[in-house]
Scaffold this active site. Sequence first.
Site, PDB file in Angstrom:
ATOM      1  N   CYS A   1      28.251   2.571  36.315  1.00 16.96           N
ATOM      2  CA  CYS A   1      29.258   2.212  35.299  1.00 16.96           C
ATOM      3  C   CYS A   1      29.088   0.818  34.712  1.00 16.96           C
ATOM      4  O   CYS A   1      29.814   0.454  33.790  1.00 16.96           O
ATOM      5  CB  CYS A   1      30.666   2.369  35.862  1.00 16.96           C
TER       6      CYS A   1
ATOM      7  N   CYS B   1      26.837  -2.245  38.750  1.00 17.85           N
ATOM      8  CA  CYS B   1      26.856  -0.854  39.200  1.00 17.85           C
ATOM      9  C   CYS B   1      25.925  -0.027  38.320  1.00 17.85           C
ATOM     10  O   CYS B   1      26.041  -0.055  37.089  1.00 17.85           O
ATOM     11  CB  CYS B   1      28.276  -0.319  39.134  1.00 17.85           C
TER      12      CYS B   1
ATOM     13  N   CYS C   1      25.648  -4.517  52.844  1.00 25.46           N
ATOM     14  CA  CYS C   1      24.363  -3.816  52.937  1.00 25.46           C
ATOM     15  C   CYS C   1      24.390  -2.719  51.872  1.00 25.46           C
ATOM     16  O   CYS C   1      25.100  -1.721  52.014  1.00 25.46           O
ATOM     17  CB  CYS C   1      24.245  -3.236  54.345  1.00 25.46           C
TER      18      CYS C   1
HETATM   19 FE    FE Z   1      30.630   1.755  39.129  1.00 19.10          FE
END
Ligand code: FE
Length: 129
Positions: free
Chosen positions: A50, A47, A118
């Site tokens: 994070c 991510c 996606c």
């Molecule tokens: Fe995250």
Amino acid sequence: MKQIPKSEDEWKKKLTKEQYIVLREKATEMPFTGKLLHNKEKGKYICAACGSELFSSGTKFDSGTGWPSFDSANMENVELKKDFSHGMMRTEVICKKCKGHLGHLFNDGPTETGKRFCINSCSLDFRKK
Ligand code: FE
């Protein structure tokens, strides 16, 4: 592990403008523009907000849609949510830890999982193996 901002102002400082409107406001990046679209290196997709581990390179495939596509996700760190926006019924893919919007899940994948995650390239960072 990256610190998760607590306010939208903090998110704005931490993310690029494009990342902010995708991750926090659920926008979709322009197709064929993401830097990870054609990435074929071995490693982990995390991510961008994070640092949570979301996808691995072995599940990535070229869907032809212009967005990085994966046939499975690290479901420990990914959340799925029904999304009725834009007059469609879709499944939204969210980062469990920071609740950032990643993209959508479709059940028309070409591999045996039948799934196509996606995902907006700008919502991901890549960690080479
Ligand atoms: Fe995250």
